[in-house]
Enzyme design. Structure first.
Site, PDB file in Angstrom:
ATOM      1  N   THR A  73       6.758 -17.796  25.370  1.00 48.21           N
ATOM      2  CA  THR A  73       5.451 -18.599  26.197  1.00 48.21           C
ATOM      3  C   THR A  73       5.571 -20.113  26.075  1.00 48.21           C
ATOM      4  O   THR A  73       5.733 -20.684  27.157  1.00 48.21           O
ATOM      5  CB  THR A  73       3.946 -18.346  25.908  1.00 48.21           C
ATOM      6  N   LEU A 157      -5.607 -15.885  25.104  1.00 50.99           N
ATOM      7  CA  LEU A 157      -5.636 -15.121  23.663  1.00 50.99           C
ATOM      8  C   LEU A 157      -6.847 -15.565  23.031  1.00 50.99           C
ATOM      9  O   LEU A 157      -7.373 -14.854  22.138  1.00 50.99           O
ATOM     10  CB  LEU A 157      -4.313 -16.136  23.013  1.00 50.99           C
ATOM     11  N   THR A 231      -2.840 -18.978  14.099  1.00 49.36           N
ATOM     12  CA  THR A 231      -1.699 -18.080  14.707  1.00 49.36           C
ATOM     13  C   THR A 231      -1.301 -18.664  16.052  1.00 49.36           C
ATOM     14  O   THR A 231      -0.665 -18.056  16.797  1.00 49.36           O
ATOM     15  CB  THR A 231      -2.241 -16.543  14.953  1.00 49.36           C
ATOM     16  N   ALA A 232      -1.353 -19.912  16.339  1.00 50.99           N
ATOM     17  CA  ALA A 232      -1.118 -20.438  17.585  1.00 50.99           C
ATOM     18  C   ALA A 232       0.353 -21.339  17.400  1.00 50.99           C
ATOM     19  O   ALA A 232       1.426 -20.811  17.827  1.00 50.99           O
ATOM     20  CB  ALA A 232      -2.064 -21.530  17.857  1.00 50.99           C
ATOM     21  N   ARG A 233       0.246 -22.292  16.681  1.00 48.99           N
ATOM     22  CA  ARG A 233       1.505 -23.265  16.715  1.00 48.99           C
ATOM     23  C   ARG A 233       1.418 -24.116  15.323  1.00 48.99           C
ATOM     24  O   ARG A 233       0.343 -24.634  15.128  1.00 48.99           O
ATOM     25  CB  ARG A 233       1.679 -24.229  17.764  1.00 48.99           C
ATOM     26  N   ASP A 257       0.252 -17.951  10.305  1.00 43.38           N
ATOM     27  CA  ASP A 257       1.338 -17.349  10.902  1.00 43.38           C
ATOM     28  C   ASP A 257       2.421 -18.379  11.258  1.00 43.38           C
ATOM     29  O   ASP A 257       3.378 -17.836  11.782  1.00 43.38           O
ATOM     30  CB  ASP A 257       0.871 -16.252  11.830  1.00 43.38           C
ATOM     31  N   GLU A 262      10.115 -23.939  10.401  1.00 40.99           N
ATOM     32  CA  GLU A 262      10.277 -22.544  10.367  1.00 40.99           C
ATOM     33  C   GLU A 262      11.799 -22.295  10.307  1.00 40.99           C
ATOM     34  O   GLU A 262      12.720 -22.467  11.066  1.00 40.99           O
ATOM     35  CB  GLU A 262       9.638 -21.576  11.419  1.00 40.99           C
ATOM     36  N   HIS A 284       5.553 -16.104  11.218  1.00 45.04           N
ATOM     37  CA  HIS A 284       5.448 -15.952  12.634  1.00 45.04           C
ATOM     38  C   HIS A 284       5.918 -14.731  13.360  1.00 45.04           C
ATOM     39  O   HIS A 284       6.604 -14.531  14.227  1.00 45.04           O
ATOM     40  CB  HIS A 284       6.416 -17.064  13.175  1.00 45.04           C
ATOM     41  N   VAL A 285       4.940 -13.623  12.906  1.00 48.34           N
ATOM     42  CA  VAL A 285       5.019 -12.310  13.461  1.00 48.34           C
ATOM     43  C   VAL A 285       3.831 -11.982  14.311  1.00 48.34           C
ATOM     44  O   VAL A 285       3.796 -10.718  14.629  1.00 48.34           O
ATOM     45  CB  VAL A 285       5.611 -11.401  12.411  1.00 48.34           C
ATOM     46  N   ALA A 286       2.916 -12.602  14.448  1.00 54.55           N
ATOM     47  CA  ALA A 286       1.572 -12.369  15.290  1.00 54.55           C
ATOM     48  C   ALA A 286       2.144 -11.876  16.613  1.00 54.55           C
ATOM     49  O   ALA A 286       1.443 -11.042  17.068  1.00 54.55           O
ATOM     50  CB  ALA A 286       0.425 -13.397  15.239  1.00 54.55           C
ATOM     51  N   TRP A 287       3.074 -12.289  17.290  1.00 59.96           N
ATOM     52  CA  TRP A 287       3.594 -11.994  18.659  1.00 59.96           C
ATOM     53  C   TRP A 287       4.138 -10.683  18.749  1.00 59.96           C
ATOM     54  O   TRP A 287       4.388 -10.064  19.675  1.00 59.96           O
ATOM     55  CB  TRP A 287       4.477 -12.975  19.105  1.00 59.96           C
TER      56      TRP A 287
END
Length: 317
Positions: A73, A157, A231-233, A257, A262, A284-287
């Protein structure tokens, strides 16, 4: 059409990328170092990327380039103005994470609110046996029902998180933009959300206006000592201020997250927090649920096929 995928390893191994329905060649690289991008896309018509950076110089050196298909996204890694100046379409992925990110958000909330990871670690270290009884009470346990959930970001979201929160008996507050109090009765002023919430969760994009949206000044007005969830950015929170806020009891816990760099380097302030029972960091695995990543891959190819058919979708810029 020549299609080049610069960083296929950013998608989980089980994800299936179907073959586009038009004549093409496909060249796939698991990773691409920044210095290798220009050579790899020099003769490409379509470039697929997730986290690889595509700057104006590389775009200028790719005369055949017609489409940049972002497998995510967020698209801040692409110089969209440079693409627009050349008539290059940039497309992104939308609404694929409507379940996975909110579920991960609540997994983090539950883990902190009920001290799940702290208790698991204590059991692993033998604390249950040491207690001498059927249970022990070393860490706080709080219900979500009746608590206040402050949401910063009212997109798909944020709305999905709100739906889950209400289903759990929570009061939901949507924040205005920072510095704006004229957004109507459905929104609560930013500072008021921080002051009244038991959990503050971020679901907004990273822009100049949202960088370091939460810092020392904001922690100081969180009078209910909330949990902070991001959990956004990475970059929405001043990450150097999180440890001091935990130490001072300004917040009762934090879960991230995402990080501004990163993976985080060895000197990142979060590394000093990893052993704390009131801090959680996931990579960074929420997605990245299997359902969501397959939906992403399917939409990615849909975007490419729509472009080839002369009907581009999900354009940005």
């Amino acid at each position: 059409m020549k299609i080049v995928f610069l960083d296929s390893a950013t998608l989980p191994p089980k994800t299936i990328l179907r073959t586009p329905n038009f004549p093409h060649t496909l060249q796939v690289f698991e990773y691409t170092a920044p210095e290798d991008v220009p050579a790899r896309i020099a003769d490409a018509d379509i470039v697929i990327l997730n986290k690889s950076k595509l700057n104006a110089s590389a775009i200028a050196d790719a005369p055949r380039l017609k489409l940049v298909a972002v497998a995510a996204t967020g698209y801040d890694n692409v110089d969209v103005p440079a693409c627009s100046a050349r008539g290059i379409v940039v497309s992104n992925i939308r609404n694929y994470a409507i379940n996975t990110v909110p579920e991960h958000t609540f997994a983090l909330i539950f883990a902190l609110r009920r001290s799940i990871t702290a208790y698991q670690d204590a059991v692993r270290k033998g604390r249950w046996q040491e207690s001498g009884q059927f249970c022990f009470f070393d860490y706080p346990i709080r219900d979500l029902a009746g608590s206040t959930l402050g949401i910063i970001g009212d997109g798909v979201l944020g709305q999905s998180v709100a739906t889950m929160g209400r289903a759990l008996g929570m009061k939901v507050l949507f924040s205005t933009y920072k510095g704006r109090n004229d957004m109507g009765p459905l929104y609560t002023p930013f500072e008021e959300v921080l002051a009244k919430s038991d959990i503050v969760t971020l679901h907004c994009p990273l822009m100049p206006s949202t960088r370091n949206l939460i810092g020392a000044n904001e922690f100081a007005i969180m009078s209910r000592k909330p949990l902070l969830i991001n959990t956004a950015r990475g970059g929405l929170v001043d990450e150097s201020a999180v440890g001091p806020a935990l130490d001072a009891g300004l917040i009762s816990g934090a879960a991230f997250d995402v990080v501004s760099v990163e993976p985080p380097p060895p000197n990142h302030p979060f590394n000093a927090l990893l052993e704390r029972p009131d801090f959680i960091l996931t990579p960074h695995v929420a997605w990245a649920s299997e359902e969501a990543t397959q939906g992403l891959a399917d939409q990615l190819v849909d975007n490419i096929e729509s472009f080839f058919a002369g009907k581009p979708v999900n354009q940005v810029g």
